[in-house]
Motif scaffolding. Structure first.
Motif, PDB file in Angstrom:
ATOM      1  N   ARG A  67      97.920  20.864  68.038  1.00 46.34           N
ATOM      2  CA  ARG A  67      98.035  21.743  69.205  1.00 46.34           C
ATOM      3  C   ARG A  67      99.421  21.721  69.833  1.00 46.34           C
ATOM      4  O   ARG A  67      99.615  22.219  70.927  1.00 46.34           O
ATOM      5  N   GLY A  68     100.368  21.146  69.167  1.00 47.74           N
ATOM      6  CA  GLY A  68     101.744  21.196  69.645  1.00 47.74           C
ATOM      7  C   GLY A  68     102.391  19.868  69.921  1.00 47.74           C
ATOM      8  O   GLY A  68     103.607  19.804  70.160  1.00 47.74           O
ATOM      9  N   VAL A 230     106.004  17.509  79.585  1.00 40.04           N
ATOM     10  CA  VAL A 230     105.626  18.876  79.952  1.00 40.04           C
ATOM     11  C   VAL A 230     104.627  19.435  78.945  1.00 40.04           C
ATOM     12  O   VAL A 230     103.665  20.113  79.325  1.00 40.04           O
ATOM     13  N   GLY A 231     104.856  19.165  77.672  1.00 38.33           N
ATOM     14  CA  GLY A 231     103.979  19.707  76.641  1.00 38.33           C
ATOM     15  C   GLY A 231     102.551  19.200  76.739  1.00 38.33           C
ATOM     16  O   GLY A 231     101.607  19.942  76.461  1.00 38.33           O
ATOM     17  N   LEU A 235      97.942  20.914  77.130  1.00 43.42           N
ATOM     18  CA  LEU A 235      96.652  20.596  76.522  1.00 43.42           C
ATOM     19  C   LEU A 235      95.507  20.701  77.526  1.00 43.42           C
ATOM     20  O   LEU A 235      94.340  20.692  77.143  1.00 43.42           O
ATOM     21  N   MET A 236      95.874  20.799  78.802  1.00 44.54           N
ATOM     22  CA  MET A 236      94.864  20.905  79.851  1.00 44.54           C
ATOM     23  C   MET A 236      94.711  22.359  80.267  1.00 44.54           C
ATOM     24  O   MET A 236      95.688  23.106  80.372  1.00 44.54           O
ATOM     25  N   SER A 237      93.478  22.771  80.511  1.00 43.48           N
ATOM     26  CA  SER A 237      93.186  24.154  80.862  1.00 43.48           C
ATOM     27  C   SER A 237      92.299  24.191  82.092  1.00 43.48           C
ATOM     28  O   SER A 237      91.409  23.352  82.258  1.00 43.48           O
ATOM     29  N   LYS A 238      92.538  25.168  82.953  1.00 44.14           N
ATOM     30  CA  LYS A 238      91.714  25.299  84.157  1.00 44.14           C
ATOM     31  C   LYS A 238      90.308  25.783  83.828  1.00 44.14           C
ATOM     32  O   LYS A 238      89.398  25.697  84.645  1.00 44.14           O
ATOM     33  N   HIS A 239      90.117  26.325  82.623  1.00 46.93           N
ATOM     34  CA  HIS A 239      88.804  26.804  82.211  1.00 46.93           C
ATOM     35  C   HIS A 239      87.992  25.734  81.492  1.00 46.93           C
ATOM     36  O   HIS A 239      86.831  25.952  81.165  1.00 46.93           O
ATOM     37  N   GLY A 240      88.607  24.609  81.243  1.00 50.74           N
ATOM     38  CA  GLY A 240      87.900  23.537  80.545  1.00 50.74           C
ATOM     39  C   GLY A 240      88.857  22.724  79.696  1.00 50.74           C
ATOM     40  O   GLY A 240      89.536  23.281  78.829  1.00 50.74           O
ATOM     41  N   THR A 241      88.929  21.434  79.969  1.00 52.87           N
ATOM     42  CA  THR A 241      89.885  20.575  79.269  1.00 52.87           C
ATOM     43  C   THR A 241      89.155  19.616  78.349  1.00 52.87           C
ATOM     44  O   THR A 241      88.169  18.986  78.750  1.00 52.87           O
ATOM     45  N   ASP A 242      89.651  19.504  77.144  1.00 50.38           N
ATOM     46  CA  ASP A 242      89.126  18.521  76.192  1.00 50.38           C
ATOM     47  C   ASP A 242      89.892  17.215  76.433  1.00 50.38           C
ATOM     48  O   ASP A 242      90.921  16.949  75.807  1.00 50.38           O
ATOM     49  N   PHE A 247      93.979  12.486  76.015  1.00 46.98           N
ATOM     50  CA  PHE A 247      94.214  11.046  75.908  1.00 46.98           C
ATOM     51  C   PHE A 247      94.857  10.698  74.565  1.00 46.98           C
ATOM     52  O   PHE A 247      95.732   9.834  74.493  1.00 46.98           O
ATOM     53  N   ALA A 248      94.412  11.366  73.517  1.00 48.62           N
ATOM     54  CA  ALA A 248      94.997  11.126  72.200  1.00 48.62           C
ATOM     55  C   ALA A 248      96.478  11.498  72.197  1.00 48.62           C
ATOM     56  O   ALA A 248      97.321  10.781  71.641  1.00 48.62           O
TER      57      ALA A 248
END
Length: 278
Positions: A67-68, A230-231, A235-242, A247-248
């Motif tokens: 994911r980047g 910053v990157g 990975l965090m989203s206001k609609h739902g974060t995994d 943490f990984a």
């Protein structure tokens, strides 16, 4: 009297060991919690965040990497390595000039350099943004390289200069008698003698640039130039974060710095003790 002193000594040792064990728990527990939660699923994490993972799968680490995090990691490595080399080399050369060369207004120059320690980066954000936009450096790798180097030179110069002050000048005189130039004396003699403080400043700069967030957030906006701090927020989203994936990614970001400090701690502590203590 002797029995009382022995009793107080035992109590003192118990207190010190208890205090040190408490510090270990405070420092190590969050790291272990972060690592363990990187192996869980989101539902498992919220169901029991303190438990061990039911399935020790590396899937979250693979997701974070894809994911980047791999791109952010390479950018951070590039910015950190180049800014570290530039900062330490310029600061060491400046410290050599301030301690070995009789230049006019030497104390004034030292005062001006140390004055840079009092400049808060946040205060200069607005003019720096406008300047970098005018120069066409905004949202580029060069912006972070220049900023990380410029804002760390005063502190790094201060540390290396404090170490160089006590190096005997007879070394320079002997090298000059042998026909060595100032550059050769600095590069082949003085710099190797400053190895402990050089390693200390390298580690300190790496810790700064690797974890720096303010400049990286303000001066970069494209995925190709964003660093890890910053990157990872992407990975965090206001609609739902995994969160296990987050943490990984944090574990991946922490590993290089932890390994660096582990292998360089001997020189790091010695360099700071000899540099700041003088």
């Amino acid at each position: 009297m002797v029995t009382r002193l022995n009793f107080l000594g035992v109590i003192g040792k118990i207190f010190i060991w208890t205090f040190l064990l408490g510090l270990v728990v405070i420092v190590v527990y969050p790291l272990l919690w972060m690592i363990l939660n990187g192996f869980k699923e989101n539902a498992e994490l919220f169901d029991n965040p303190l438990a061990f993972p039911l399935d020790w799968s590396w899937a979250n680490y693979a997701k974070a990497w894809n994911r980047g995090v791999s791109n952010y990691l390479m950018t951070s490595v590039l910015v950190t390595v180049t800014s570290t080399i530039a900062t330490v080399f310029i600061s060491a050369w400046a410290a050599y000039g301030l301690t070995r060369v009789n230049i006019p207004f030497n104390r004034t120059v030292v005062t001006l350099i140390l004055g840079g320690l009092m400049l808060a980066p946040a205060v200069a954000l607005v003019p720096l943004v406008k300047m970098f936009q005018t120069l066409g450096l905004y949202n580029t790798f060069w912006a972070l390289l220049i900023l990380y180097t410029a804002f760390r030179i005063p502190f790094t110069t201060f540390l290396i200069r404090a170490y160089m002050i006590d190096l005997p000048r007879e070394i320079d005189e002997a090298a000059e008698v042998d026909g060595s130039s100032r550059w050769s004396t600095f590069w082949r003699i003085i710099l190797p003698m400053c190895k402990p403080i050089i390693v200390s400043t390298v580690i300190l700069h790496i810790l700064f640039s690797w974890n720096e967030y303010l400049f990286a957030m303000v001066f970069t906006s494209g995925t190709g130039v964003q660093t890890l701090p910053v990157g990872l927020t992407s990975l965090m989203s206001k609609h739902g974060t995994d969160y296990p994936v987050v943490f990984a990614g944090m574990v991946i970001a922490a590993i290089p710095v932890v390994l660096l400090f582990f292998f360089g701690q001997r020189y790091f502590i010695k360099g700071l003790a000899d540099g700041i203590g003088k």
